[in-house]
Write a protein that holds these residues in place. Structure first.
Motif, PDB file in Angstrom:
ATOM      1  N   PRO A   1       0.761  -1.231   0.047  1.00 34.16           N
ATOM      2  CA  PRO A   1       0.006  -0.006   0.031  1.00 34.16           C
ATOM      3  C   PRO A   1       0.881   1.333   0.025  1.00 34.16           C
ATOM      4  O   PRO A   1       1.936   1.153   0.331  1.00 34.16           O
ATOM      5  CB  PRO A   1      -0.641  -0.221   1.358  1.00 34.16           C
ATOM      6  CG  PRO A   1      -0.841  -1.732   1.827  1.00 34.16           C
ATOM      7  CD  PRO A   1       0.294  -2.007   1.028  1.00 34.16           C
ATOM      8  N   LEU A   2       0.244   2.378  -0.456  1.00 30.83           N
ATOM      9  CA  LEU A   2       0.974   3.512  -0.714  1.00 30.83           C
ATOM     10  C   LEU A   2       0.370   4.682   0.422  1.00 30.83           C
ATOM     11  O   LEU A   2      -0.735   4.671   0.604  1.00 30.83           O
ATOM     12  CB  LEU A   2       0.673   4.089  -2.088  1.00 30.83           C
ATOM     13  CG  LEU A   2       1.209   3.235  -3.358  1.00 30.83           C
ATOM     14  CD1 LEU A   2       0.899   3.738  -4.341  1.00 30.83           C
ATOM     15  CD2 LEU A   2       2.846   3.145  -3.112  1.00 30.83           C
ATOM     16  N   THR A   3       1.469   5.349   0.920  1.00 26.89           N
ATOM     17  CA  THR A   3       0.863   6.586   1.733  1.00 26.89           C
ATOM     18  C   THR A   3       1.682   7.878   1.097  1.00 26.89           C
ATOM     19  O   THR A   3       2.769   7.642   0.542  1.00 26.89           O
ATOM     20  CB  THR A   3       1.443   6.587   3.030  1.00 26.89           C
ATOM     21  OG1 THR A   3       2.795   6.079   3.251  1.00 26.89           O
ATOM     22  CG2 THR A   3       0.662   5.452   3.789  1.00 26.89           C
ATOM     23  N   PRO A   4       1.073   8.850   1.071  1.00 26.69           N
ATOM     24  CA  PRO A   4       1.576  10.217   0.723  1.00 26.69           C
ATOM     25  C   PRO A   4       2.912  10.534   1.320  1.00 26.69           C
ATOM     26  O   PRO A   4       3.007  10.138   2.612  1.00 26.69           O
ATOM     27  CB  PRO A   4       0.711  11.243   0.731  1.00 26.69           C
ATOM     28  CG  PRO A   4      -0.595  10.939   1.329  1.00 26.69           C
ATOM     29  CD  PRO A   4      -0.402   9.320   1.451  1.00 26.69           C
ATOM     30  N   ALA A   5       4.068  10.995   0.766  1.00 28.38           N
ATOM     31  CA  ALA A   5       5.255  11.288   1.224  1.00 28.38           C
ATOM     32  C   ALA A   5       4.934  12.677   2.230  1.00 28.38           C
ATOM     33  O   ALA A   5       4.019  13.698   1.789  1.00 28.38           O
ATOM     34  CB  ALA A   5       6.209  11.492   0.452  1.00 28.38           C
ATOM     35  N   PRO A   6       5.651  12.867   3.255  1.00 32.69           N
ATOM     36  CA  PRO A   6       5.324  14.007   4.076  1.00 32.69           C
ATOM     37  C   PRO A   6       6.033  15.435   3.334  1.00 32.69           C
ATOM     38  O   PRO A   6       6.953  15.133   2.495  1.00 32.69           O
ATOM     39  CB  PRO A   6       6.240  13.624   5.389  1.00 32.69           C
ATOM     40  CG  PRO A   6       6.984  12.373   5.298  1.00 32.69           C
ATOM     41  CD  PRO A   6       6.460  11.859   4.073  1.00 32.69           C
ATOM     42  N   THR A   7       5.143  16.131   3.536  1.00 31.44           N
ATOM     43  CA  THR A   7       5.696  17.541   3.071  1.00 31.44           C
ATOM     44  C   THR A   7       6.380  18.378   3.958  1.00 31.44           C
ATOM     45  O   THR A   7       5.920  18.182   5.084  1.00 31.44           O
ATOM     46  CB  THR A   7       4.491  18.213   2.217  1.00 31.44           C
ATOM     47  OG1 THR A   7       3.554  18.552   3.319  1.00 31.44           O
ATOM     48  CG2 THR A   7       3.972  17.287   1.262  1.00 31.44           C
ATOM     49  N   PRO A   8       7.220  19.140   3.586  1.00 31.68           N
ATOM     50  CA  PRO A   8       8.143  20.092   4.690  1.00 31.68           C
ATOM     51  C   PRO A   8       6.940  21.082   5.134  1.00 31.68           C
ATOM     52  O   PRO A   8       6.238  21.628   4.233  1.00 31.68           O
ATOM     53  CB  PRO A   8       9.319  20.461   4.007  1.00 31.68           C
ATOM     54  CG  PRO A   8       8.970  20.250   2.418  1.00 31.68           C
ATOM     55  CD  PRO A   8       7.791  19.188   2.389  1.00 31.68           C
ATOM     56  N   THR A   9       7.264  21.547   6.149  1.00 29.18           N
ATOM     57  CA  THR A   9       6.561  22.574   6.933  1.00 29.18           C
ATOM     58  C   THR A   9       7.110  24.000   6.323  1.00 29.18           C
ATOM     59  O   THR A   9       8.141  24.143   6.074  1.00 29.18           O
ATOM     60  CB  THR A   9       6.775  22.794   8.224  1.00 29.18           C
ATOM     61  OG1 THR A   9       6.086  21.546   8.704  1.00 29.18           O
ATOM     62  CG2 THR A   9       5.757  23.925   9.038  1.00 29.18           C
ATOM     63  N   THR A  10       6.175  24.920   5.716  1.00 26.72           N
ATOM     64  CA  THR A  10       6.425  25.956   5.138  1.00 26.72           C
ATOM     65  C   THR A  10       6.721  27.064   6.257  1.00 26.72           C
ATOM     66  O   THR A  10       6.258  27.104   7.289  1.00 26.72           O
ATOM     67  CB  THR A  10       5.754  26.579   4.249  1.00 26.72           C
ATOM     68  OG1 THR A  10       4.341  26.905   4.721  1.00 26.72           O
ATOM     69  CG2 THR A  10       5.225  25.373   3.137  1.00 26.72           C
TER      70      THR A  10
END
Length: 81
Positions: free
Chosen positions: A59-68
């Motif tokens: 299964p896939l999960t979205p990669a974390p995005t950096p906090t802006t």
């Protein structure tokens, strides 16, 4: 763009991480059967359909995005209750 696989909505505009740690990104193309084509970002750049990635890599999960910086400012500038 999103795709539904086994009842789960997958955001194709984000890098997806499989259970085995491999990272996948939609190529903006679809297979002859209409399935999104995903390219492996690490290793050899293999291209598979989304269902093939799911079966072979988990299964896939979205990669974390950096906090802006904007989000940091928004949180820090909020007044305490």
């Amino acid at each position: 763009m999103t795709s539904v696989l086994d009842g789960h909505v997958i955001d194709l505009d984000r890098v997806q991480v499989a259970v085995d740690g491999s990272r996948w990104l939609w190529t903006c193309d679809v297979s002859e059967s209409g399935q999104p084509l995903m390219q492996r970002l690490d290793a050899d750049g293999t291209a598979l359909t989304l269902p093939e990635v799911y079966v072979q890599h988990g299964p896939l999960t979205p990669a974390p995005t950096p906090t802006t910086a904007a989000l940091y400012r928004q949180v820090l500038l909020q007044e305490a209750p």
